[in-house]
Design a protein around this motif. Structure first.
Motif, mmCIF file in Angstrom:
data_model
loop_
_atom_site.group_PDB
_atom_site.id
_atom_site.type_symbol
_atom_site.label_atom_id
_atom_site.label_comp_id
_atom_site.label_asym_id
_atom_site.label_seq_id
_atom_site.Cartn_x
_atom_site.Cartn_y
_atom_site.Cartn_z
ATOM 1 N N MET A 60 -14.143 128.864 18.393
ATOM 2 C CA MET A 60 -15.029 129.436 19.405
ATOM 3 C C MET A 60 -15.272 130.920 19.118
ATOM 4 O O MET A 60 -14.371 131.625 18.651
ATOM 5 N N ILE A 61 -16.463 131.387 19.416
ATOM 6 C CA ILE A 61 -16.790 132.806 19.287
ATOM 7 C C ILE A 61 -15.877 133.630 20.192
ATOM 8 O O ILE A 61 -15.541 133.218 21.305
ATOM 9 N N SER A 62 -15.481 134.795 19.714
ATOM 10 C CA SER A 62 -14.728 135.741 20.534
ATOM 11 C C SER A 62 -15.595 136.964 20.818
ATOM 12 O O SER A 62 -16.272 137.475 19.913
ATOM 13 N N LEU A 63 -15.571 137.414 22.056
ATOM 14 C CA LEU A 63 -16.237 138.659 22.437
ATOM 15 C C LEU A 63 -15.170 139.593 22.969
ATOM 16 O O LEU A 63 -14.510 139.289 23.966
ATOM 17 N N TYR A 64 -14.998 140.715 22.303
ATOM 18 C CA TYR A 64 -14.021 141.708 22.722
ATOM 19 C C TYR A 64 -14.709 142.701 23.655
ATOM 20 O O TYR A 64 -15.718 143.313 23.283
ATOM 21 N N GLY A 65 -14.164 142.835 24.863
ATOM 22 C CA GLY A 65 -14.770 143.724 25.838
ATOM 23 C C GLY A 65 -13.968 143.726 27.112
ATOM 24 O O GLY A 65 -12.785 143.368 27.126
ATOM 25 N N HIS A 66 -14.625 144.117 28.204
ATOM 26 C CA HIS A 66 -13.946 144.164 29.495
ATOM 27 C C HIS A 66 -14.901 143.664 30.572
ATOM 28 O O HIS A 66 -16.108 143.968 30.527
ATOM 29 N N PRO A 67 -14.390 142.910 31.548
ATOM 30 C CA PRO A 67 -15.275 142.335 32.570
ATOM 31 C C PRO A 67 -16.058 143.354 33.391
ATOM 32 O O PRO A 67 -17.089 143.007 33.977
ATOM 33 N N PHE A 68 -15.587 144.604 33.452
ATOM 34 C CA PHE A 68 -16.272 145.616 34.255
ATOM 35 C C PHE A 68 -17.245 146.455 33.434
ATOM 36 O O PHE A 68 -17.977 147.267 33.969
ATOM 37 N N SER A 69 -17.247 146.244 32.121
ATOM 38 C CA SER A 69 -18.049 147.048 31.201
ATOM 39 C C SER A 69 -19.501 146.606 31.188
ATOM 40 O O SER A 69 -19.807 145.435 30.950
ATOM 41 N N SER A 70 -20.397 147.546 31.395
ATOM 42 C CA SER A 70 -21.828 147.230 31.422
ATOM 43 C C SER A 70 -22.308 146.656 30.092
ATOM 44 O O SER A 70 -23.105 145.715 30.062
ATOM 45 N N PRO A 77 -17.524 153.854 14.663
ATOM 46 C CA PRO A 77 -16.849 155.143 14.508
ATOM 47 C C PRO A 77 -16.060 155.590 15.720
ATOM 48 O O PRO A 77 -15.097 156.347 15.595
ATOM 49 N N PHE A 78 -16.452 155.118 16.924
ATOM 50 C CA PHE A 78 -15.744 155.522 18.136
ATOM 51 C C PHE A 78 -15.003 154.360 18.790
ATOM 52 O O PHE A 78 -14.612 154.449 19.950
ATOM 53 N N ALA A 79 -14.813 153.264 18.045
ATOM 54 C CA ALA A 79 -14.039 152.112 18.536
ATOM 55 C C ALA A 79 -14.542 151.648 19.892
ATOM 56 O O ALA A 79 -13.796 151.563 20.868
ATOM 57 N N LYS A 80 -15.815 151.322 19.950
ATOM 58 C CA LYS A 80 -16.452 150.901 21.198
ATOM 59 C C LYS A 80 -16.590 149.376 21.250
ATOM 60 O O LYS A 80 -16.754 148.717 20.228
ATOM 61 N N PHE A 81 -16.489 148.840 22.449
ATOM 62 C CA PHE A 81 -16.811 147.425 22.633
ATOM 63 C C PHE A 81 -18.120 147.322 23.409
ATOM 64 O O PHE A 81 -18.568 148.313 23.973
ATOM 65 N N PRO A 82 -18.772 146.143 23.336
ATOM 66 C CA PRO A 82 -18.276 144.863 22.863
ATOM 67 C C PRO A 82 -18.343 144.712 21.343
ATOM 68 O O PRO A 82 -19.149 145.349 20.678
ATOM 69 N N VAL A 83 -17.465 143.832 20.860
ATOM 70 C CA VAL A 83 -17.467 143.415 19.464
ATOM 71 C C VAL A 83 -17.465 141.893 19.448
ATOM 72 O O VAL A 83 -16.655 141.268 20.136
ATOM 73 N N LEU A 84 -18.371 141.307 18.687
ATOM 74 C CA LEU A 84 -18.461 139.852 18.556
ATOM 75 C C LEU A 84 -17.806 139.418 17.253
ATOM 76 O O LEU A 84 -18.065 140.005 16.196
ATOM 77 N N ASP A 104 -16.841 132.155 11.550
ATOM 78 C CA ASP A 104 -16.801 132.319 10.096
ATOM 79 C C ASP A 104 -16.322 133.702 9.669
ATOM 80 O O ASP A 104 -16.318 134.036 8.486
ATOM 81 N N GLY A 105 -15.905 134.532 10.641
ATOM 82 C CA GLY A 105 -15.394 135.862 10.342
ATOM 83 C C GLY A 105 -16.412 136.974 10.436
ATOM 84 O O GLY A 105 -16.057 138.152 10.313
ATOM 85 N N THR A 106 -17.685 136.643 10.672
ATOM 86 C CA THR A 106 -18.707 137.676 10.850
ATOM 87 C C THR A 106 -18.371 138.507 12.087
ATOM 88 O O THR A 106 -18.046 137.961 13.144
ATOM 89 N N ILE A 107 -18.467 139.814 11.960
ATOM 90 C CA ILE A 107 -18.154 140.725 13.059
ATOM 91 C C ILE A 107 -19.348 141.645 13.290
ATOM 92 O O ILE A 107 -19.896 142.223 12.344
ATOM 93 N N VAL A 108 -19.739 141.771 14.559
ATOM 94 C CA VAL A 108 -20.873 142.616 14.941
ATOM 95 C C VAL A 108 -20.462 143.452 16.144
ATOM 96 O O VAL A 108 -19.921 142.909 17.121
ATOM 97 N N PHE A 109 -20.697 144.755 16.096
ATOM 98 C CA PHE A 109 -20.435 145.590 17.271
ATOM 99 C C PHE A 109 -21.734 146.193 17.772
ATOM 100 O O PHE A 109 -22.728 146.226 17.051
#
Length: 215
Positions: free
Chosen positions: A1-11, A49-56, A60-65
């Motif tokens: 399954m796809i993972s989305l790194y973030g926070h529920p309160f984040s716009s 550069p500033f370690a911001k989310f979201p990150v998908l 297959d290992g593809t990562i997009v921020f």
């Protein structure tokens, strides 16, 4: 399954989530906060550069921020995501996406960060300037609002929903902009957006300005 790194309160997490919901794509939200150090470390490595989310992270290992880049990636890789940037409105949709991010959400955040910086003595002149800027962009968006927030959602709607949701708490959309106010209400009622609103509810006390008991 796809993972989305973030926070529920984040716009900006909302923005990516709304796009995923609108495409019917299942994903796992990996919450980024002090209680989830592995997720925080992933974003530190892959969040630009500033370690911001979201990150998908794709299977297959593809990562997009960056939320807009995530949506562009969905459109480029999935036929069911084409509605997010319709070909006949592509320039308009991309332009409005940037307006909602840069001139609504990012402007509003200046007032929020000022309140967090000095909760007992914020720079009120700076916050008043933010509110004036929001009123200006509200007026600019007003004649465009009636065409937004329709099914299926576009990338501009994915940006508009969280931007207007939170900005209205800082500077309420007034009677001079009835179509923009209606757009906010229309977006809030859509299931793709409502899911984000409901998931964020437990974190509302984190918002230092406005009327978080509304909506």
């Amino acid at each position: 399954m796809i993972s989305l790194y973030g926070h529920p309160f984040s716009s900006y997490t909302w923005k990516a989530e709304i796009a995923l919901h609108s495409c019917g794509i299942e994903y796992r939200l990996r919450q980024v906060d002090p209680g989830h150090p592995d997720n925080t470390a992933f974003v530190a490595e892959h969040g630009g550069p500033f370690a911001k989310f979201p990150v998908l992270e794709e299977e297959d290992g593809t990562i997009v921020f960056e939320a807009s880049s995530i949506i562009e990636h969905l459109v480029a890789t999935r036929p069911d995501a084409a509605h997010l940037i319709p070909a006949d409105r592509a320039l308009e949709i991309r332009n409005l996406d940037r307006v909602f991010d840069n001139y609504v959400m990012n402007v509003m955040n200046v007032a929020v960060l000022e309140q967090l910086r000095a909760p007992d003595a914020p720079d009120t002149a700076r916050q008043d300037e933010v509110r004036a800027q929001l009123r200006r962009v509200y007026a600019w968006l007003e004649p465009k609002a009636d065409a937004l927030g329709r099914d299926p959602l576009t990338m501009a709607d994915c940006a508009a929903a969280p931007a207007l949701f939170y900005a209205d708490w800082v500077e309420e959309i007034g009677p001079a902009c009835p179509d923009l106010k209606a757009l906010r209400e229309r977006l809030n009622a859509m299931p793709e957006v409502r899911a984000c609103i409901d998931a964020a509810y437990p974190f509302r006390q984190l918002f230092p300005l406005g009327a978080p008991d509304r909506d």
